[in-house]
Write a protein that holds these residues in place. Structure first.
Motif, short mmCIF file in Angstrom:
data_model
loop_
_atom_site.label_atom_id
_atom_site.label_comp_id
_atom_site.label_asym_id
_atom_site.label_seq_id
_atom_site.Cartn_x
_atom_site.Cartn_y
_atom_site.Cartn_z
N GLN A 190 0.84 -1.19 0.00
CA GLN A 190 0.00 0.00 0.00
C GLN A 190 0.88 1.24 0.00
O GLN A 190 1.98 1.23 0.55
N HIS A 246 1.12 5.35 1.00
CA HIS A 246 0.57 6.53 1.66
C HIS A 246 1.73 7.47 1.96
O HIS A 246 2.88 7.17 1.64
N ASN A 275 2.29 14.42 10.40
CA ASN A 275 1.21 13.72 11.10
C ASN A 275 0.60 14.62 12.18
O ASN A 275 -0.62 14.69 12.34
N LYS A 331 -7.34 18.74 11.88
CA LYS A 331 -8.61 18.06 12.15
C LYS A 331 -9.28 18.61 13.41
O LYS A 331 -10.50 18.53 13.56
N GLN A 341 -2.07 15.79 -0.81
CA GLN A 341 -2.63 15.30 0.45
C GLN A 341 -2.56 16.36 1.54
O GLN A 341 -3.52 16.56 2.28
N GLU A 378 -5.70 18.10 3.51
CA GLU A 378 -5.88 18.00 4.96
C GLU A 378 -5.91 19.37 5.63
O GLU A 378 -6.04 19.46 6.85
N THR A 380 -6.49 2.36 13.63
CA THR A 380 -6.51 2.08 12.19
C THR A 380 -5.08 1.99 11.67
O THR A 380 -4.13 2.47 12.31
N GLY A 402 -2.03 3.05 9.09
CA GLY A 402 -1.64 4.34 8.53
C GLY A 402 -1.28 5.32 9.62
O GLY A 402 -1.80 5.26 10.74
N TYR A 442 -4.51 8.09 9.46
CA TYR A 442 -5.86 7.79 9.00
C TYR A 442 -6.86 7.64 10.15
O TYR A 442 -8.06 7.82 9.96
N GLY A 443 -6.38 7.33 11.33
CA GLY A 443 -7.28 7.18 12.47
C GLY A 443 -7.49 8.44 13.26
O GLY A 443 -8.17 8.41 14.30
#
Length: 313
Positions: free
Chosen positions: A27, A29, A36, A43, A66, A70, A287, A289, A292-293
């Motif tokens: 994957q 990312h 981070n 958020k 990305q 965000e 989660t 990543g 992602y959580g």
């Protein structure tokens, strides 16, 4: 309130349940400790600007896309034509241990000269968030990190330092040498227990706090919880219990929760501040990543109020 940070964002190729030698389904990312934390802050409604560089390549495009998506301020993000974007691989090794390898020695961040807009960085900023990863990458990033810290101190910003020690990037002596150069400028020291032992020797939490020169000392101790100390009080608070899936990025989320708590309740109200830091750290592990959580503010508040259930209808 605006938080600024300086660091590298990498493209990550990861396998959550195998080794690369046995799989061709990795994957992709993006990740980077400072990024981070900035995403976590976004958020939660906190404004941030990130100083970084990528190569003029596909991974660099993905990073820019990305970060903007965000809500991170990217006016200090630059693409350098002659250098590549850093890469990291992550796989599951024996005993379910996560094995990480870096490919960043010649990446763009190590050649990013910020002198032309240096003074613009601090405009409207209130906090400088720095980790020990960036200065470990090269002599250039080492000197740039020092310059940012010294200038931020002169301009009255609150300086938060998270050592984030990576033994694959530098040794303990180099790590301690860097810390000694910036120790007197740090307002908030946010460290892991293992890093505190490297910096200060093997001591108990209370012993670390006795000689602290910072306005706030926080020592993370993984799934156990964290120790918090300001000039008036000190205590250990246990971690929130969640179903852990992937612990990478939990410390970065913890930092975002801490900064949000400080903005909302102030450095004197450590009980409330600790709740937000530990809750963000816990939710980040639920989660795969690095970010992602990470929850939005209403989700974080629901978690703290025990209102999150297994199924939302």
């Amino acid at each position: 309130m605006t938080v600024i940070s300086y660091g590298e964002v990498m493209g990550v190729f990861s396998l959550n349940d195998s080794k690369f030698v046995y799989s061709n389904n990795a994957q992709f990312h993006i990740a980077g400790a400072e990024a981070n934390t900035m995403i976590g802050l976004s958020k939660l409604g906190i404004s941030s600007h990130f100083i970084t560089a990528t190569g003029n390549d596909a991974i660099g495009d993905a990073i820019q896309y990305q970060l903007k998506g965000e809500g991170i301020g990217t006016k200090f993000l630059t693409k350098l034509n002659n250098y590549s974007t850093g890469i990291m691989t992550k796989e599951r090794a024996a005993s379910n241990i996560i094995r990480v390898n870096y490919f960043r020695e010649f990446s763009a961040i190590n050649h990013y000269e910020i002198s032309s807009f240096f003074n613009d960085i601090f405009e409207n900023a209130t906090i400088l968030y720095i980790t020990g990863i960036t200065p470990s990458l090269s002599q250039h990033t080492y000197k740039t990190t020092i310059s940012l810290i010294k200038e931020a101190k002169e301009k009255g910003l609150t300086i938060i330092f998270d050592p984030n020690y990576r033994k694959k990037l530098w040794n303990e002596n180099e790590f301690r040498k860097f810390y000694k150069e910036i120790a007197m400028d740090i307002d908030i020291l946010l460290t892991g227990n293992s890093e505190a032992k490297i910096l200060f020797g093997s001591k108990k939490y209370e012993e670390y706090a006795k000689n602290m020169n910072n306005k706030l000392l926080v020592i993370k101790d993984g799934s156990r919880g964290a120790f918090f100390a300001n000039q008036k009080e000190r205590f250990f608070k246990e971690a929130y219990k969640v179903k852990e899936v992937d612990s990478i990025g939990a410390g970065d989320a913890f930092a975002a929760g801490l900064i949000y708590g400080l903005e909302s309740y102030g450095i004197e109200n450590l009980v409330e501040v600790s709740k937000y830091a530990l809750a963000m750290g816990a939710l980040a592990t639920t989660t795969y990543g690095d970010f992602y959580g990470l929850p939005k503010l209403n989700e974080l508040e629901q978690f703290l109020n025990n209102q999150i259930c297994d199924v939302e209808r």
